[in-house]
Design a protein around this motif. Structure first.
Motif, PDB file in Angstrom:
ATOM      1  N   SER A 387      44.392  30.988  32.575  1.00 47.97           N
ATOM      2  CA  SER A 387      43.073  31.389  33.054  1.00 47.97           C
ATOM      3  C   SER A 387      43.010  32.909  33.124  1.00 47.97           C
ATOM      4  O   SER A 387      44.030  33.558  33.407  1.00 47.97           O
ATOM      5  CB  SER A 387      42.819  30.810  34.449  1.00 47.97           C
ATOM      6  OG  SER A 387      41.776  31.493  35.114  1.00 47.97           O
ATOM      7  N   PRO A 388      41.825  33.499  32.896  1.00 49.66           N
ATOM      8  CA  PRO A 388      41.696  34.946  33.085  1.00 49.66           C
ATOM      9  C   PRO A 388      42.011  35.388  34.508  1.00 49.66           C
ATOM     10  O   PRO A 388      42.205  36.581  34.756  1.00 49.66           O
ATOM     11  CB  PRO A 388      40.224  35.219  32.738  1.00 49.66           C
ATOM     12  CG  PRO A 388      39.805  34.078  31.878  1.00 49.66           C
ATOM     13  CD  PRO A 388      40.575  32.899  32.382  1.00 49.66           C
ATOM     14  N   GLU A 389      42.067  34.431  35.455  1.00 49.40           N
ATOM     15  CA  GLU A 389      42.348  34.760  36.848  1.00 49.40           C
ATOM     16  C   GLU A 389      43.837  34.956  37.131  1.00 49.40           C
ATOM     17  O   GLU A 389      44.215  35.229  38.279  1.00 49.40           O
ATOM     18  CB  GLU A 389      41.802  33.665  37.765  1.00 49.40           C
ATOM     19  CG  GLU A 389      40.295  33.458  37.659  1.00 49.40           C
ATOM     20  CD  GLU A 389      39.514  34.714  37.974  1.00 49.40           C
ATOM     21  OE1 GLU A 389      39.839  35.376  38.980  1.00 49.40           O
ATOM     22  OE2 GLU A 389      38.593  35.054  37.199  1.00 49.40           O
ATOM     23  N   GLU A 390      44.696  34.808  36.122  1.00 52.57           N
ATOM     24  CA  GLU A 390      46.114  35.099  36.329  1.00 52.57           C
ATOM     25  C   GLU A 390      46.282  36.478  36.950  1.00 52.57           C
ATOM     26  O   GLU A 390      45.660  37.450  36.505  1.00 52.57           O
ATOM     27  CB  GLU A 390      46.865  35.094  34.992  1.00 52.57           C
ATOM     28  CG  GLU A 390      47.241  33.728  34.483  1.00 52.57           C
ATOM     29  CD  GLU A 390      47.979  33.805  33.150  1.00 52.57           C
ATOM     30  OE1 GLU A 390      48.275  32.745  32.598  1.00 52.57           O
ATOM     31  OE2 GLU A 390      48.225  34.922  32.645  1.00 52.57           O
ATOM     32  N   SER A 391      47.148  36.578  37.955  1.00 52.67           N
ATOM     33  CA  SER A 391      47.323  37.863  38.616  1.00 52.67           C
ATOM     34  C   SER A 391      48.744  37.976  39.166  1.00 52.67           C
ATOM     35  O   SER A 391      49.252  37.047  39.799  1.00 52.67           O
ATOM     36  CB  SER A 391      46.314  38.020  39.760  1.00 52.67           C
ATOM     37  OG  SER A 391      46.474  39.255  40.423  1.00 52.67           O
ATOM     38  N   VAL A 392      49.388  39.110  38.901  1.00 53.12           N
ATOM     39  CA  VAL A 392      50.698  39.423  39.471  1.00 53.12           C
ATOM     40  C   VAL A 392      50.642  40.860  39.995  1.00 53.12           C
ATOM     41  O   VAL A 392      49.769  41.635  39.615  1.00 53.12           O
ATOM     42  CB  VAL A 392      51.831  39.287  38.431  1.00 53.12           C
ATOM     43  CG1 VAL A 392      51.986  37.849  37.979  1.00 53.12           C
ATOM     44  CG2 VAL A 392      51.563  40.193  37.219  1.00 53.12           C
ATOM     45  N   THR A 393      51.579  41.211  40.867  1.00 53.53           N
ATOM     46  CA  THR A 393      51.621  42.567  41.403  1.00 53.53           C
ATOM     47  C   THR A 393      52.748  43.362  40.750  1.00 53.53           C
ATOM     48  O   THR A 393      53.754  42.791  40.296  1.00 53.53           O
ATOM     49  CB  THR A 393      51.843  42.565  42.918  1.00 53.53           C
ATOM     50  OG1 THR A 393      53.172  42.090  43.206  1.00 53.53           O
ATOM     51  CG2 THR A 393      50.811  41.693  43.621  1.00 53.53           C
ATOM     52  N   ALA A 394      52.578  44.673  40.726  1.00 54.64           N
ATOM     53  CA  ALA A 394      53.611  45.542  40.167  1.00 54.64           C
ATOM     54  C   ALA A 394      54.920  45.397  40.944  1.00 54.64           C
ATOM     55  O   ALA A 394      56.006  45.432  40.358  1.00 54.64           O
ATOM     56  CB  ALA A 394      53.143  46.997  40.186  1.00 54.64           C
ATOM     57  N   GLY A 395      54.834  45.202  42.268  1.00 53.70           N
ATOM     58  CA  GLY A 395      56.045  45.044  43.066  1.00 53.70           C
ATOM     59  C   GLY A 395      56.828  43.801  42.698  1.00 53.70           C
ATOM     60  O   GLY A 395      58.060  43.836  42.584  1.00 53.70           O
TER      61      GLY A 395
END
Length: 415
Positions: A387-395
């Motif tokens: 999904s375009p909603e995939e999200s991860v953080t740089a940390g």
């Protein structure tokens, strides 16, 4: 920026390149980058360039995988293989697959920046076709590397009727040379992959990384139900032979059967009714079934129940049904020594990893034919993937990259 490595934070470096790669897509929402398309070509050439900058010898192989080799102190192998896939589903996110490719590339770039070579080589692979979206295949890129790219793949067709064989030729590759992509098992000492979790466990535990214990087995099938097409206004309800209603009941049976078995999931993700008109009772319906479980015996028992339910429902409704299995993958345990080494790597770099299984399939399932495998999961927001909603953080990405690099640098090299 004069150099990729001028950015000191690995998480920011990696996410920046994931964003850049994510822009190589068909027009529309999210990322759509399918196997053997112009977008695949552009992404592959971009990765070849990035791998070269990181000190690797890189090329596009005989099936469209991108392969970069960072040779050993002695100038060759054997090689520890790492990476992930660069293809996507339709309207995907930017991290499923590419995060593992770019993180592996970043680890090599970090070693190269220090002028460090290891007793073994590192091979980074961006597999061309893991999702199987275009040809309804799966793991085609990794199957080629393990010598399993056969006529079942080459004869597969996309929605336009183009065979995979012809698509390879149109891409500029020679299908007759596919065996050249296969690795000698004696030249491979392991496979390790970093991937977003595609689930909510790490978020629930408030942890950045996890270590995978096993990849669930899966059975995929296409079901065709045939009835009698007729006018929607003239046939009484009790006299209809409606394949769409039968298919709907079968889909509910898949849900019921999967729910009755531990650690088992079932999905009907595709359905097509023909002729597909608002005022016509369908005459034919085709749909998919995807059944997965950590235990092969449970999956096989559940699928046998599904097949029985298909025939019972079809008979009750006066239609016919056929079930064609198009994929049957065994569950794939990760090598115990890889699991323990990855746990130690995560702990050494400041994380508190948990052990968890993967319900999604990965290239490691094919690569396990060559060597032991290991996997690192990185937390993704709300467990959303595909999904375009995939999200991860740089940390979190930096934590995963540190774990992978520590694992690589301290790998013992035994198969």
């Amino acid at each position: 920026m004069a150099s990729y490595m001028d950015e000191p934070d690995a998480g920011k470096r990696i996410l920046g390149r994931c964003d850049e790669l994510g822009r190589i897509s068909e027009p529309g929402e999210g990322v759509t980058r399918l196997y053997l398309t112009p977008q695949h070509r552009t992404a592959a050439e971009t990765l070849v360039r990035w791998m070269g900058e990181a000190g690797m010898d890189a090329h596009i192989d005989e099936v469209g995988n991108v392969v970069g080799r960072y040779h050993s102190q002695a100038g060759g192998g054997p090689y520890l293989i790492t990476g992930s896939h660069m293809d996507s589903v339709i309207n995907a996110g930017r991290y499923d697959g590419p995060l593992g490719v770019i993180t592996s590339l970043d680890c090599v770039a970090a070693l190269n920046a220090r002028g460090k070579r290891l007793p073994f080589g590192i091979e980074v692979v961006a597999f061309g076709d893991e999702e199987g979206t275009r040809f309804r295949t799966t793991l085609a890129g990794s199957r080629a590397i393990t010598g399993q790219y056969g006529d079942d793949l080459l004869n597969a067709k996309d929605d336009t009727g183009l065979t995979l064989r012809d698509a390879l030729s149109a891409f500029g590759l020679d299908p007759a040379r596919i065996p050249e992509a296969a690795r000698d098992p004696n030249d491979v000492i392991g496979y390790v992959e970093l991937h977003i979790e595609q689930g909510p466990v790490l978020q629930a535990k408030n942890l950045p990384v996890g270590v995978v214990t096993a990849i669930s087995g899966q059975t995929r099938a296409m079901v065709q139900v045939k009835g009698s097409a007729n006018h929607a206004g003239t046939v009484p309800m009790g006299m209809r032979k409606d394949p769409l209603l039968a298919a709907s009941e079968i889909a509910l049976a898949v849900e019921r059967i999967a729910s009755s078995h531990d650690n088992t999931v079932g999905t009907v993700g595709f359905i097509k009714a023909e002729p597909g008109l608002i005022n016509v009772i369908p005459g034919s319906v085709s749909f998919s079934i995807d059944l997965r479980s950590q235990k092969d015996e449970v999956r096989k028992a559940a699928f046998a129940e599904v097949e029985k339910a298909v025939q019972e429902i079809a008979s009750k409704r006066g239609v016919t049904a056929t079930v064609e299995v198009i994929l049957d993958l065994k569950s794939c345990p990760c090598a115990p020594d890889f699991v323990s080494r990855l746990q130690a790597a995560a702990t050494s770099t400041g994380s508190e990893p948990i052990l968890l299984p993967s319900g999604a399939g990965h290239d490691g399932m094919a690569m396990s034919q060559l060597s032991g495998i290991g996997m690192i999961f990185v937390r993704c927001k709300d467990g959303i993937s595909h999904s375009p909603e995939e999200s991860v953080t740089a940390g979190d990405v930096a934590a995963g990259a540190s774990t992978l690099l520590h694992f690589i640098e301290n790998f013992q090299g035994n198969r």
